[in-house]
Design a protein around this motif. Structure first.
Motif, short mmCIF file in Angstrom:
data_model
loop_
_atom_site.label_atom_id
_atom_site.label_comp_id
_atom_site.label_asym_id
_atom_site.label_seq_id
_atom_site.Cartn_x
_atom_site.Cartn_y
_atom_site.Cartn_z
N ASP A 45 -13.26 9.32 5.06
CA ASP A 45 -14.44 8.67 4.46
C ASP A 45 -15.21 7.98 5.58
O ASP A 45 -14.99 8.26 6.77
CB ASP A 45 -14.05 7.73 3.31
N ALA A 66 -2.00 5.95 9.24
CA ALA A 66 -1.78 6.47 7.88
C ALA A 66 -3.11 6.78 7.22
O ALA A 66 -3.24 7.79 6.51
CB ALA A 66 -1.00 5.45 7.06
N ALA A 67 -4.11 5.93 7.43
CA ALA A 67 -5.44 6.17 6.85
C ALA A 67 -6.07 7.44 7.41
O ALA A 67 -6.74 8.18 6.68
CB ALA A 67 -6.34 4.97 7.11
N GLU A 74 -3.49 7.17 -5.09
CA GLU A 74 -4.95 7.13 -5.03
C GLU A 74 -5.47 6.27 -3.88
O GLU A 74 -6.52 5.62 -3.99
CB GLU A 74 -5.54 6.64 -6.35
N LEU A 75 -4.75 6.26 -2.77
CA LEU A 75 -5.22 5.50 -1.62
C LEU A 75 -6.42 6.20 -0.98
O LEU A 75 -6.48 7.42 -0.91
CB LEU A 75 -4.11 5.38 -0.57
N GLU A 76 -7.34 5.39 -0.47
CA GLU A 76 -8.47 5.89 0.30
C GLU A 76 -8.54 5.09 1.60
O GLU A 76 -8.16 3.92 1.64
CB GLU A 76 -9.77 5.75 -0.49
N PRO A 77 -9.04 5.71 2.68
CA PRO A 77 -9.05 5.01 3.97
C PRO A 77 -9.76 3.67 3.96
O PRO A 77 -9.33 2.74 4.64
CB PRO A 77 -9.76 6.02 4.89
N ARG A 94 -13.54 6.32 9.00
CA ARG A 94 -12.69 7.07 9.92
C ARG A 94 -12.82 6.57 11.36
O ARG A 94 -11.81 6.34 12.05
CB ARG A 94 -13.02 8.57 9.86
N TRP A 137 0.80 -1.23 0.00
CA TRP A 137 0.00 0.00 0.00
C TRP A 137 0.84 1.28 0.00
O TRP A 137 0.44 2.30 -0.58
CB TRP A 137 -0.94 0.00 1.20
N ARG A 138 2.02 1.25 0.61
CA ARG A 138 2.83 2.47 0.69
C ARG A 138 3.26 2.96 -0.69
O ARG A 138 3.51 4.15 -0.88
CB ARG A 138 4.07 2.23 1.55
N LEU A 189 -5.32 10.63 5.62
CA LEU A 189 -5.92 10.82 4.29
C LEU A 189 -7.26 11.54 4.42
O LEU A 189 -7.82 11.61 5.52
CB LEU A 189 -6.13 9.46 3.62
N PRO A 190 -7.78 12.09 3.32
CA PRO A 190 -9.13 12.67 3.38
C PRO A 190 -10.12 11.66 3.93
O PRO A 190 -10.14 10.49 3.53
CB PRO A 190 -9.42 13.01 1.91
#
Length: 261
Positions: A143, A136-137, A108-111, A146, A103-104, A140-141
């Motif tokens: 969703d 890390a999640a 375009e990663l999303e939680p 959270r 994943w690192r 991120l923005p």
């Protein structure tokens, strides 16, 4: 067509003949890949189909998709994340960790994608790594996942004796999600038991929360992470009592909490 149109078709078609949908999608992917033109509608249909392959009894089909169409699934962020979701939902946690482990290096990663890795790591008794992924999640923005990521971070910190603000219990359809309700109650048991001024009062303060955890999720047979977390909670409280009776306090506390029948 759009991804949404492909997803809608798959949802409708899967209600009629699941085996037929699987065959048609595999044929479509093979033809589109050979032509070098996998359109958004097909991607949407495949994503929806992957979600359905996390259901019980579908592990063989899911494995076939991962083997035969790995390049396609890894090449699209949404498909990559959904494949991880399907593996986690199917409780194939070792495979989910392997699939999502890079994943690192992904864009375009999303939680929500990382939640399935964090949960699988937790179920494989790798909670510190799960908390790292969840932290890390949380950067991120946000969703809809959270609160779930925060619950894992808080739970990992609690085992190290660090207690900040409690995590909100995630809800679905207006109701607490049992997994996180149970975990939250166990964290509260640790907090209350270790904060009690009198050593003897530790178990007494923790008992209502241990009982609440048992009510939230009475059957932990398919929840290795929660089973282990409950034992670690009880062990931490029993050690606080100290002395030769520590094993007795552990067993008695688990019995009163409904963890031993």
């Amino acid at each position: 067509g759009t991804r949404a149109a492909g997803a809608a078709w798959c949802s409708w078609a899967a209600k009629e003949r699941r085996s037929g949908v699987d065959r048609r999608l595999r044929q479509a992917v093979k033809a589109a890949t050979a032509a070098g033109a996998v359109g958004p509608a097909l991607l949407g249909a495949v994503q929806t189909w992957l979600e359905k392959l996390g259901a019980p009894g579908e592990r063989r089909r899911l494995g076939r998709w991962l083997r035969r169409h790995r390049a396609l699934l890894e090449g699209d962020a949404q498909l990559w994340g959904t494949a991880g979701y399907a593996l986690c939902t199917a409780r194939d946690h070792a495979a989910a960790i392997d699939w999502l482990g890079g994943w690192r290096a992904r864009a375009e990663l999303e939680p929500w994608m990382l939640l399935n890795l964090a949960v699988s790591l937790a179920h494989r008794h790798r909670l510190p790594e799960a908390a790292e992924v969840s932290r890390a999640a949380l950067a991120l923005p946000a969703d809809h996942t959270r609160d779930r990521h925060r619950a894992l971070v808080v739970a990992e910190a609690a085992l190290r004796g660090e207690f900040g603000a409690p995590a909100e219990v995630p809800r679905e359809d207006g109701r607490p999600v049992p997994f996180y309700a149970c975990l939250g109650a166990l964290v509260q048991a640790l907090r209350a038991g270790l904060a009690a001024g009198d050593r003897r009062a530790g178990w007494r303060e923790a008992q209502p929360h241990l009982a609440a955890a048992a009510r939230a999720m009475p059957d932990l047979s398919q929840q290795p992470f929660l089973r282990r977390y409950r034992w670690r909670t009880a062990a931490a409280l029993a050690r606080r009592r100290g002395g030769l009776l520590t094993p007795w306090w552990l067993l008695a506390g688990l019995y009163r909490a409904g963890a031993i029948r």
